[in-house]
Design a protein around this motif. Structure first.
Motif, mmCIF file in Angstrom:
data_model
loop_
_atom_site.group_PDB
_atom_site.id
_atom_site.type_symbol
_atom_site.label_atom_id
_atom_site.label_comp_id
_atom_site.label_asym_id
_atom_site.label_seq_id
_atom_site.Cartn_x
_atom_site.Cartn_y
_atom_site.Cartn_z
ATOM 1 N N VAL A 161 -12.667 -24.066 -25.631
ATOM 2 C CA VAL A 161 -12.359 -25.220 -24.457
ATOM 3 C C VAL A 161 -11.819 -26.275 -24.858
ATOM 4 C CG1 VAL A 161 -14.375 -25.946 -22.801
ATOM 5 C CG2 VAL A 161 -15.170 -23.969 -23.649
ATOM 6 N N LEU A 162 -12.172 -27.348 -26.017
ATOM 7 C CA LEU A 162 -11.150 -28.280 -25.502
ATOM 8 C C LEU A 162 -9.765 -28.085 -25.958
ATOM 9 C CD1 LEU A 162 -13.710 -29.876 -28.215
ATOM 10 C CD2 LEU A 162 -13.338 -30.547 -25.555
ATOM 11 N N GLU A 163 -9.324 -27.217 -26.822
ATOM 12 C CA GLU A 163 -7.824 -26.464 -26.826
ATOM 13 C C GLU A 163 -7.464 -26.560 -25.434
ATOM 14 O OE1 GLU A 163 -7.691 -23.449 -29.795
ATOM 15 O OE2 GLU A 163 -8.382 -24.881 -31.552
ATOM 16 N N PHE A 164 -8.016 -25.934 -24.528
ATOM 17 C CA PHE A 164 -7.687 -24.991 -23.101
ATOM 18 C C PHE A 164 -7.137 -25.924 -22.875
ATOM 19 C CE2 PHE A 164 -9.042 -24.348 -18.668
ATOM 20 C CZ PHE A 164 -7.782 -23.438 -18.300
ATOM 21 N N GLU A 165 -8.540 -27.061 -22.193
ATOM 22 C CA GLU A 165 -8.271 -29.123 -21.937
ATOM 23 C C GLU A 165 -7.229 -29.501 -22.181
ATOM 24 O OE1 GLU A 165 -12.390 -29.424 -19.573
ATOM 25 O OE2 GLU A 165 -12.455 -29.622 -21.925
ATOM 26 N N ALA A 166 -6.958 -29.432 -23.520
ATOM 27 C CA ALA A 166 -5.738 -29.970 -23.993
ATOM 28 C C ALA A 166 -4.380 -29.206 -23.894
ATOM 29 C CB ALA A 166 -6.061 -30.261 -25.208
ATOM 30 N N GLY A 167 -4.248 -28.177 -22.822
ATOM 31 C CA GLY A 167 -2.971 -27.183 -22.555
ATOM 32 C C GLY A 167 -2.561 -26.163 -23.984
ATOM 33 N N MET A 168 -3.373 -26.104 -24.199
ATOM 34 C CA MET A 168 -3.069 -24.819 -25.476
ATOM 35 C C MET A 168 -3.202 -22.948 -24.411
ATOM 36 S SD MET A 168 -4.136 -26.060 -28.533
ATOM 37 C CE MET A 168 -3.327 -24.839 -29.885
ATOM 38 N N ASP A 169 -2.189 -22.525 -24.574
ATOM 39 C CA ASP A 169 -2.350 -20.708 -24.038
ATOM 40 C C ASP A 169 -3.352 -20.228 -24.562
ATOM 41 O OD1 ASP A 169 -0.509 -22.276 -22.069
ATOM 42 O OD2 ASP A 169 0.882 -21.941 -23.375
ATOM 43 N N PHE A 170 -4.374 -18.783 -23.346
ATOM 44 C CA PHE A 170 -5.075 -18.479 -24.075
ATOM 45 C C PHE A 170 -4.205 -16.678 -22.571
ATOM 46 C CE2 PHE A 170 -6.842 -21.969 -25.203
ATOM 47 C CZ PHE A 170 -7.659 -21.754 -26.892
ATOM 48 N N ASP A 171 -5.215 -16.213 -22.897
ATOM 49 C CA ASP A 171 -4.840 -14.760 -22.508
ATOM 50 C C ASP A 171 -5.892 -15.147 -21.697
ATOM 51 O OD1 ASP A 171 -7.392 -13.653 -23.279
ATOM 52 O OD2 ASP A 171 -6.524 -12.904 -25.123
ATOM 53 N N GLY A 221 -5.606 -38.314 -42.406
ATOM 54 C CA GLY A 221 -6.388 -37.104 -42.756
ATOM 55 C C GLY A 221 -7.886 -37.710 -41.480
ATOM 56 N N ILE A 222 -7.552 -38.509 -41.002
ATOM 57 C CA ILE A 222 -8.953 -38.467 -39.523
ATOM 58 C C ILE A 222 -8.449 -37.727 -38.194
ATOM 59 C CG2 ILE A 222 -10.131 -40.000 -37.703
ATOM 60 C CD1 ILE A 222 -9.700 -42.263 -40.061
ATOM 61 N N LEU A 223 -7.338 -37.544 -37.777
ATOM 62 C CA LEU A 223 -6.932 -35.967 -36.737
ATOM 63 C C LEU A 223 -5.804 -35.510 -38.000
ATOM 64 C CD1 LEU A 223 -5.553 -38.688 -34.490
ATOM 65 C CD2 LEU A 223 -7.864 -38.018 -34.992
ATOM 66 N N GLN A 224 -6.203 -34.362 -36.971
ATOM 67 C CA GLN A 224 -5.570 -33.124 -37.611
ATOM 68 C C GLN A 224 -4.850 -32.557 -36.647
ATOM 69 O OE1 GLN A 224 -8.855 -33.601 -38.572
ATOM 70 N NE2 GLN A 224 -8.594 -33.854 -39.760
ATOM 71 N N VAL A 225 -3.004 -31.795 -36.938
ATOM 72 C CA VAL A 225 -2.347 -31.558 -35.664
ATOM 73 C C VAL A 225 -2.168 -30.327 -35.485
ATOM 74 C CG1 VAL A 225 0.140 -31.192 -35.227
ATOM 75 C CG2 VAL A 225 -0.332 -33.549 -36.441
ATOM 76 N N LEU A 226 -2.458 -29.423 -34.279
ATOM 77 C CA LEU A 226 -2.671 -28.321 -33.820
ATOM 78 C C LEU A 226 -1.473 -27.743 -33.203
ATOM 79 C CD1 LEU A 226 -6.754 -28.285 -31.676
ATOM 80 C CD2 LEU A 226 -6.069 -28.083 -34.311
ATOM 81 N N ARG A 227 -0.837 -28.667 -32.729
ATOM 82 C CA ARG A 227 0.495 -28.700 -32.246
ATOM 83 C C ARG A 227 1.567 -29.282 -31.948
ATOM 84 N NH1 ARG A 227 0.437 -26.820 -26.062
ATOM 85 N NH2 ARG A 227 1.057 -29.085 -25.557
ATOM 86 N N GLU A 228 2.569 -29.164 -33.184
ATOM 87 C CA GLU A 228 3.959 -31.045 -33.215
ATOM 88 C C GLU A 228 4.099 -30.075 -31.447
ATOM 89 O OE1 GLU A 228 4.053 -32.598 -35.471
ATOM 90 O OE2 GLU A 228 3.118 -31.649 -37.007
ATOM 91 N N SER A 229 4.324 -32.146 -31.348
ATOM 92 C CA SER A 229 4.986 -32.417 -30.229
ATOM 93 C C SER A 229 6.552 -30.953 -30.019
ATOM 94 C CB SER A 229 5.541 -33.840 -29.774
ATOM 95 O OG SER A 229 6.112 -34.322 -31.337
ATOM 96 N N ARG A 230 7.085 -30.963 -28.940
ATOM 97 C CA ARG A 230 8.264 -30.345 -28.944
ATOM 98 C C ARG A 230 8.981 -30.704 -27.442
ATOM 99 N NH1 ARG A 230 8.345 -24.211 -30.440
ATOM 100 N NH2 ARG A 230 7.961 -25.216 -32.347
ATOM 101 N N GLY A 231 10.128 -31.453 -27.575
ATOM 102 C CA GLY A 231 10.868 -31.868 -26.187
ATOM 103 C C GLY A 231 9.582 -32.719 -25.193
ATOM 104 N N ARG A 232 9.904 -32.348 -23.880
ATOM 105 C CA ARG A 232 8.731 -33.009 -22.994
ATOM 106 C C ARG A 232 7.762 -32.871 -23.641
ATOM 107 N NH1 ARG A 232 11.068 -33.264 -17.078
ATOM 108 N NH2 ARG A 232 12.789 -34.413 -17.393
ATOM 109 N N ARG A 233 6.777 -31.915 -24.318
ATOM 110 C CA ARG A 233 5.245 -31.408 -24.648
ATOM 111 C C ARG A 233 5.018 -32.100 -25.747
ATOM 112 N NH1 ARG A 233 3.942 -25.028 -26.468
ATOM 113 N NH2 ARG A 233 5.253 -26.441 -28.889
ATOM 114 N N SER A 234 3.800 -33.124 -25.354
ATOM 115 C CA SER A 234 2.690 -33.628 -26.120
ATOM 116 C C SER A 234 2.135 -32.845 -27.852
ATOM 117 C CB SER A 234 1.994 -34.168 -25.638
ATOM 118 O OG SER A 234 2.174 -34.994 -25.144
ATOM 119 N N ALA A 235 2.129 -33.540 -28.583
ATOM 120 C CA ALA A 235 1.411 -32.720 -29.528
ATOM 121 C C ALA A 235 0.084 -32.905 -29.367
ATOM 122 C CB ALA A 235 1.242 -33.754 -31.135
ATOM 123 N N VAL A 236 -1.251 -31.753 -29.450
ATOM 124 C CA VAL A 236 -2.297 -31.410 -29.724
ATOM 125 C C VAL A 236 -3.097 -32.287 -30.884
ATOM 126 C CG1 VAL A 236 -3.994 -29.821 -29.168
ATOM 127 C CG2 VAL A 236 -2.216 -30.390 -27.731
#
Length: 367
Positions: A71-81, A336-351
């Motif tokens: 749910v939180l990943e979805f709200e952070a802009g990550m894609d799901f089927d 190590g307090i925050l972990q990266v789920l998705r690195e930033s790329r171009g205009r797309r922010s890191a998650v």
């Protein structure tokens, strides 16, 4: 099978001698939990992962398959089927319904109008959106295996012709007082489920009513006591006790089950809240040391409010200038307090994810 005729409220002939040994411990456990809640500076923010978890678990009872992380990943802009996205949207709607209702109950009593308002939000643009969101049913429905006839049904709710009469009697009982507030809460929840006033979403609305009712009756300082964890892990027993009311009139068995649920859930919730308070104090110290900034508390509160987020969204929600926020996030990643789920790329922010908080909410060890 004939439509169910609800018992008149308040209930007559309850076996209070059987129930009293459970009423005391349930009230004591809830009071201790509420005392803990009152020591939390900003429970709506600090304990938001518990609200997320409730939304996931209450939806799971109805067959929705989505995790807090998803749910939180979805709200952070990550894609799901599409199927997973539909499940996630149901959870998001549940959380929004709870937020709306908590705000409303702070100003006015629970009413049939509020129920319809809640239902409209819950069913907006999800499966069941074609089942008259925000309206009580006007036709007979029934519960049973897929495709069964009314004769084969396991439960037939009250006739729509008497539905409003039953709901108005339920609403009157809601505003009255009974021998004990938790006993009354058990009756309020079960009677709502048995009346089954909507075409869909009755289970979720009924579970939302539990913290709202306790808040309205001032048994809780804030409507943040969620039972779905216990009810989901005892799902068969939960449904069996509700069914025993309609088949055998066994209110005593249902109320005893509910009181035990309150006792156990209050203990479990208290453990999670204490763990989150400990984490908050530890992180307040660490983040202050890492950032050496007046914004340390704003950083932490923003992480608590949404523990999976886009870095760009963090700047906007925290109110911290970008030239300060970006180095803060980098420091928290390196520590190590925050972990990266998705690195930033171009205009797309890191998650990024604040995993320790999510682990706390799930009751997992973090220290």
């Amino acid at each position: 099978m004939k439509p169910y005729v609800p018992d008149a409220l308040p209930l007559a002939n309850l076996d209070l001698a059987r129930l009293l040994p459970k009423i005391g411990p349930a009230n004591a456990a809830l009071a201790r939990y509420d005392g803990l809640l009152q020591s939390v500076v900003n429970p709506a923010v600090m304990l938001s992962p518990l609200t997320q978890r409730e939304a996931v678990l209450s939806s799971k009872i109805e067959g929705t398959q989505a995790t807090v992380d998803e749910v939180l990943e979805f709200e952070a802009g990550m894609d799901f089927d599409p199927e997973k996205t539909s499940d996630i949207q149901e959870v998001v709607n549940y959380r929004e319904t709870l937020t709306l209702a908590a705000h409303e109950v702070a100003h006015r009593p629970i009413s049939l109008g509020l129920l319809r308002q809640m239902h409209a939000v819950l069913m907006d643009s999800v499966r069941g959106a074609n089942k008259t969101p925000g309206e009580f049913r006007r036709e007979q429905n029934w519960i049973g295996s897929a495709g069964c006839t009314i004769e084969q049904a396991s439960f037939v709710p009250p006739s729509p012709l008497q539905l409003l009469d039953y709901l108005q009697a339920w609403e009157t009982y809601l505003a009255a007082s009974d021998v004990d507030v938790l006993l009354q809460c058990a009756v309020v929840h079960a009677q709502f489920e048995l009346i089954h006033p909507f075409k869909d979403g009755n289970g979720r609305i009924g579970r939302l009513l539990i913290p709202l009712f306790l808040y309205q009756k001032q048994a809780l300082a804030s409507p943040m006591f969620y039972l779905s964890d216990y009810l989901e892990s005892h799902r068969d027993s939960y449904y069996a006790h509700l069914q025993a009311i309609s088949r055998e009139g066994d209110w005593n068995g249902w109320i005893a089950f509910f009181l035990e649920a309150v006792t156990q859930q209050a203990l479990s919730n208290a453990g999670r809240v204490r763990a989150m308070m400990t984490l908050y104090e530890e992180m307040k110290r660490r983040i202050a040391e890492l950032t050496r900034s007046q914004h340390a508390i704003a950083v932490l509160d923003t992480l608590l409010d949404r523990p999976i987020f886009q870095s760009g969204d963090f700047v906007q929600r925290s109110g911290i200038p970008k030239q300060s926020a970006s180095p803060f996030l980098r420091s928290l990643r390196e520590a190590g307090i925050l972990q990266v789920l998705r690195e930033s790329r171009g205009r797309r922010s890191a998650v990024l994810a604040f995993r320790d908080l999510l682990n706390c909410a799930e009751g997992r060890e973090i220290f």
